[in-house]
Design a protein around this motif. Structure first.
Motif, PDB file in Angstrom:
ATOM      1  N   THR A  28       6.949 -13.940  -2.741  1.00  0.00           N
ATOM      2  CA  THR A  28       6.434 -13.992  -4.075  1.00  0.00           C
ATOM      3  C   THR A  28       5.819 -12.791  -4.449  1.00  0.00           C
ATOM      4  O   THR A  28       5.305 -12.049  -4.148  1.00  0.00           O
ATOM      5  CB  THR A  28       5.171 -15.004  -3.623  1.00  0.00           C
ATOM      6  OG1 THR A  28       5.563 -16.427  -3.143  1.00  0.00           O
ATOM      7  CG2 THR A  28       4.316 -15.393  -4.836  1.00  0.00           C
ATOM      8  N   CYS A  29       6.712 -12.585  -5.658  1.00  0.00           N
ATOM      9  CA  CYS A  29       6.306 -11.299  -6.663  1.00  0.00           C
ATOM     10  C   CYS A  29       5.252 -11.507  -7.531  1.00  0.00           C
ATOM     11  O   CYS A  29       5.264 -12.610  -8.318  1.00  0.00           O
ATOM     12  CB  CYS A  29       7.438 -10.847  -7.112  1.00  0.00           C
ATOM     13  SG  CYS A  29       8.690 -10.350  -6.153  1.00  0.00           S
ATOM     14  N   ASN A  30       3.898 -11.075  -6.961  1.00  0.00           N
ATOM     15  CA  ASN A  30       2.733 -10.929  -8.051  1.00  0.00           C
ATOM     16  C   ASN A  30       2.000  -9.682  -8.131  1.00  0.00           C
ATOM     17  O   ASN A  30       1.513  -9.259  -7.146  1.00  0.00           O
ATOM     18  CB  ASN A  30       1.883 -12.220  -7.201  1.00  0.00           C
ATOM     19  CG  ASN A  30       0.733 -12.428  -7.922  1.00  0.00           C
ATOM     20  OD1 ASN A  30       0.347 -11.779  -8.969  1.00  0.00           O
ATOM     21  ND2 ASN A  30      -0.188 -13.398  -7.492  1.00  0.00           N
ATOM     22  N   PRO A  31       2.424  -8.976  -9.310  1.00  0.00           N
ATOM     23  CA  PRO A  31       1.979  -7.677  -9.710  1.00  0.00           C
ATOM     24  C   PRO A  31       0.402  -7.916  -9.350  1.00  0.00           C
ATOM     25  O   PRO A  31      -0.300  -6.780  -9.277  1.00  0.00           O
ATOM     26  CB  PRO A  31       2.496  -7.474 -10.946  1.00  0.00           C
ATOM     27  CG  PRO A  31       2.688  -8.887 -11.576  1.00  0.00           C
ATOM     28  CD  PRO A  31       2.943  -9.715 -10.418  1.00  0.00           C
ATOM     29  N   LEU A  32      -0.312  -8.800  -9.561  1.00  0.00           N
ATOM     30  CA  LEU A  32      -1.863  -8.875  -9.275  1.00  0.00           C
ATOM     31  C   LEU A  32      -2.013  -8.395  -7.955  1.00  0.00           C
ATOM     32  O   LEU A  32      -3.236  -8.107  -7.780  1.00  0.00           O
ATOM     33  CB  LEU A  32      -2.328 -10.409  -9.826  1.00  0.00           C
ATOM     34  CG  LEU A  32      -2.632 -10.524 -11.250  1.00  0.00           C
ATOM     35  CD1 LEU A  32      -3.014 -12.247 -11.401  1.00  0.00           C
ATOM     36  CD2 LEU A  32      -3.387  -9.613 -11.911  1.00  0.00           C
ATOM     37  N   LYS A  54      -0.971  -4.731   0.710  1.00  0.00           N
ATOM     38  CA  LYS A  54      -0.341  -5.246  -0.437  1.00  0.00           C
ATOM     39  C   LYS A  54       1.089  -4.451  -1.022  1.00  0.00           C
ATOM     40  O   LYS A  54       1.884  -5.189  -1.200  1.00  0.00           O
ATOM     41  CB  LYS A  54      -1.499  -5.521  -1.634  1.00  0.00           C
ATOM     42  CG  LYS A  54      -2.683  -6.316  -1.243  1.00  0.00           C
ATOM     43  CD  LYS A  54      -2.069  -7.680  -1.164  1.00  0.00           C
ATOM     44  CE  LYS A  54      -3.332  -8.637  -0.656  1.00  0.00           C
ATOM     45  NZ  LYS A  54      -2.527  -9.997  -0.415  1.00  0.00           N
ATOM     46  N   ILE A  55       0.843  -3.018  -1.014  1.00  0.00           N
ATOM     47  CA  ILE A  55       2.101  -2.483  -1.469  1.00  0.00           C
ATOM     48  C   ILE A  55       3.248  -2.927  -0.606  1.00  0.00           C
ATOM     49  O   ILE A  55       4.387  -2.888  -0.780  1.00  0.00           O
ATOM     50  CB  ILE A  55       1.931  -1.083  -1.437  1.00  0.00           C
ATOM     51  CG1 ILE A  55       0.987  -0.699  -2.681  1.00  0.00           C
ATOM     52  CG2 ILE A  55       3.058  -0.295  -1.420  1.00  0.00           C
ATOM     53  CD1 ILE A  55       0.867   1.022  -2.498  1.00  0.00           C
ATOM     54  N   LYS A  56       2.988  -3.083   0.897  1.00  0.00           N
ATOM     55  CA  LYS A  56       3.942  -3.441   1.968  1.00  0.00           C
ATOM     56  C   LYS A  56       4.578  -4.656   1.671  1.00  0.00           C
ATOM     57  O   LYS A  56       5.587  -4.876   1.663  1.00  0.00           O
ATOM     58  CB  LYS A  56       3.513  -3.135   3.351  1.00  0.00           C
ATOM     59  CG  LYS A  56       3.407  -1.638   3.664  1.00  0.00           C
ATOM     60  CD  LYS A  56       2.614  -1.428   5.248  1.00  0.00           C
ATOM     61  CE  LYS A  56       2.518   0.000   5.038  1.00  0.00           C
ATOM     62  NZ  LYS A  56       1.811   0.448   6.485  1.00  0.00           N
ATOM     63  N   GLU A  57       3.638  -5.509   1.299  1.00  0.00           N
ATOM     64  CA  GLU A  57       3.932  -6.990   1.075  1.00  0.00           C
ATOM     65  C   GLU A  57       4.588  -7.028  -0.372  1.00  0.00           C
ATOM     66  O   GLU A  57       5.739  -7.956  -0.347  1.00  0.00           O
ATOM     67  CB  GLU A  57       2.722  -7.738   0.788  1.00  0.00           C
ATOM     68  CG  GLU A  57       2.005  -8.448   1.837  1.00  0.00           C
ATOM     69  CD  GLU A  57       0.763  -8.967   1.492  1.00  0.00           C
ATOM     70  OE1 GLU A  57       0.412  -9.478   0.467  1.00  0.00           O
ATOM     71  OE2 GLU A  57      -0.215  -9.133   2.333  1.00  0.00           O
ATOM     72  N   GLN A  58       4.664  -6.117  -1.525  1.00  0.00           N
ATOM     73  CA  GLN A  58       5.311  -6.364  -2.375  1.00  0.00           C
ATOM     74  C   GLN A  58       6.172  -5.322  -2.763  1.00  0.00           C
ATOM     75  O   GLN A  58       6.902  -5.264  -3.739  1.00  0.00           O
ATOM     76  CB  GLN A  58       4.124  -6.078  -3.708  1.00  0.00           C
ATOM     77  CG  GLN A  58       2.993  -7.209  -3.910  1.00  0.00           C
ATOM     78  CD  GLN A  58       3.309  -8.400  -4.338  1.00  0.00           C
ATOM     79  OE1 GLN A  58       4.079  -8.435  -5.307  1.00  0.00           O
ATOM     80  NE2 GLN A  58       3.398  -9.396  -3.529  1.00  0.00           N
ATOM     81  N   GLU A  59       6.526  -4.613  -1.766  1.00  0.00           N
ATOM     82  CA  GLU A  59       7.706  -3.608  -1.958  1.00  0.00           C
ATOM     83  C   GLU A  59       9.038  -4.182  -2.292  1.00  0.00           C
ATOM     84  O   GLU A  59       9.631  -3.536  -3.126  1.00  0.00           O
ATOM     85  CB  GLU A  59       7.869  -3.197  -0.385  1.00  0.00           C
ATOM     86  CG  GLU A  59       9.062  -1.958  -0.120  1.00  0.00           C
ATOM     87  CD  GLU A  59       9.246  -1.407   0.940  1.00  0.00           C
ATOM     88  OE1 GLU A  59      10.189  -0.664   1.327  1.00  0.00           O
ATOM     89  OE2 GLU A  59       8.738  -2.015   1.936  1.00  0.00           O
ATOM     90  N   VAL A  83       0.540   7.114  -3.648  1.00  0.00           N
ATOM     91  CA  VAL A  83      -0.118   6.141  -2.892  1.00  0.00           C
ATOM     92  C   VAL A  83       0.723   5.454  -2.034  1.00  0.00           C
ATOM     93  O   VAL A  83       0.493   5.058  -0.777  1.00  0.00           O
ATOM     94  CB  VAL A  83      -0.700   5.124  -3.918  1.00  0.00           C
ATOM     95  CG1 VAL A  83      -0.928   3.468  -3.253  1.00  0.00           C
ATOM     96  CG2 VAL A  83      -1.840   5.730  -4.605  1.00  0.00           C
ATOM     97  N   ALA A  84       2.189   5.089  -2.411  1.00  0.00           N
ATOM     98  CA  ALA A  84       3.093   4.567  -1.708  1.00  0.00           C
ATOM     99  C   ALA A  84       3.485   5.383  -0.456  1.00  0.00           C
ATOM    100  O   ALA A  84       3.478   4.913   0.656  1.00  0.00           O
ATOM    101  CB  ALA A  84       4.333   4.118  -2.386  1.00  0.00           C
ATOM    102  N   ALA A  85       3.580   6.679  -0.742  1.00  0.00           N
ATOM    103  CA  ALA A  85       3.693   7.627   0.519  1.00  0.00           C
ATOM    104  C   ALA A  85       2.543   7.649   1.677  1.00  0.00           C
ATOM    105  O   ALA A  85       3.000   7.743   2.686  1.00  0.00           O
ATOM    106  CB  ALA A  85       4.300   9.235   0.014  1.00  0.00           C
ATOM    107  N   THR A  86       1.367   7.600   1.038  1.00  0.00           N
ATOM    108  CA  THR A  86       0.259   7.742   1.845  1.00  0.00           C
ATOM    109  C   THR A  86       0.215   6.596   2.781  1.00  0.00           C
ATOM    110  O   THR A  86      -0.086   6.398   3.855  1.00  0.00           O
ATOM    111  CB  THR A  86      -0.950   7.897   1.044  1.00  0.00           C
ATOM    112  OG1 THR A  86      -1.019   8.970   0.260  1.00  0.00           O
ATOM    113  CG2 THR A  86      -2.267   7.550   1.859  1.00  0.00           C
ATOM    114  N   CYS A  87       0.596   5.462   2.196  1.00  0.00           N
ATOM    115  CA  CYS A  87       0.694   4.106   2.843  1.00  0.00           C
ATOM    116  C   CYS A  87       1.824   3.915   3.572  1.00  0.00           C
ATOM    117  O   CYS A  87       2.121   2.884   4.473  1.00  0.00           O
ATOM    118  CB  CYS A  87       0.738   2.927   1.956  1.00  0.00           C
ATOM    119  SG  CYS A  87      -0.958   2.824   0.939  1.00  0.00           S
ATOM    120  N   GLY A  88       2.760   4.785   3.818  1.00  0.00           N
ATOM    121  CA  GLY A  88       3.931   4.792   4.705  1.00  0.00           C
ATOM    122  C   GLY A  88       5.055   3.965   3.995  1.00  0.00           C
ATOM    123  O   GLY A  88       5.754   3.429   4.839  1.00  0.00           O
TER     124      GLY A  88
END
Length: 94
Positions: A28-32, A54-59, A83-88
């Motif tokens: 489920t893609c939800n930008p919110l 949330k970034i990992k879920e929405q990747e 932010v993505a890099a910091t989150c791995g």
């Protein structure tokens, strides 16, 4: 300065709401869902654990978001990549 950050966050959330919902490969893609990352992306504060999850879920949805003119600037910004890099989370090359 705080008023500017609040305004930027409100604009981002509004854009995310306007983007709506869609489904990609059962995800489920939800930008919110990325709203918890707004402050980390618009400033230099580190992302929260919630933001990273949330970034990992929405990747799988990030390329779709970057195709949306309302979200592209937010998702493809240099801070979003940091932010993505910091989150791995690997940042997609779409």
């Amino acid at each position: 300065m705080k008023a500017r950050h609040a305004l930027v966050c409100m604009i981002v959330v509004t854009l995310l709401i306007l983007a709506g919902l869609s489904v990609v490969l059962g995800q489920t893609c939800n930008p919110l869902q990325l709203s918890s990352c707004a402050s980390a992306i618009t400033s230099s504060i580190p992302p929260s654990a919630l933001c990273c999850s949330k970034i990992k879920e929405q990747e799988p949805c990030l390329c779709q978001y970057m195709k949306n003119p309302s979200l592209k600037g937010f998702i493809s910004s240099p801070n979003a990549k940091k932010v993505a890099a910091t989150c791995g989370t690997p940042f997609p090359s779409c």
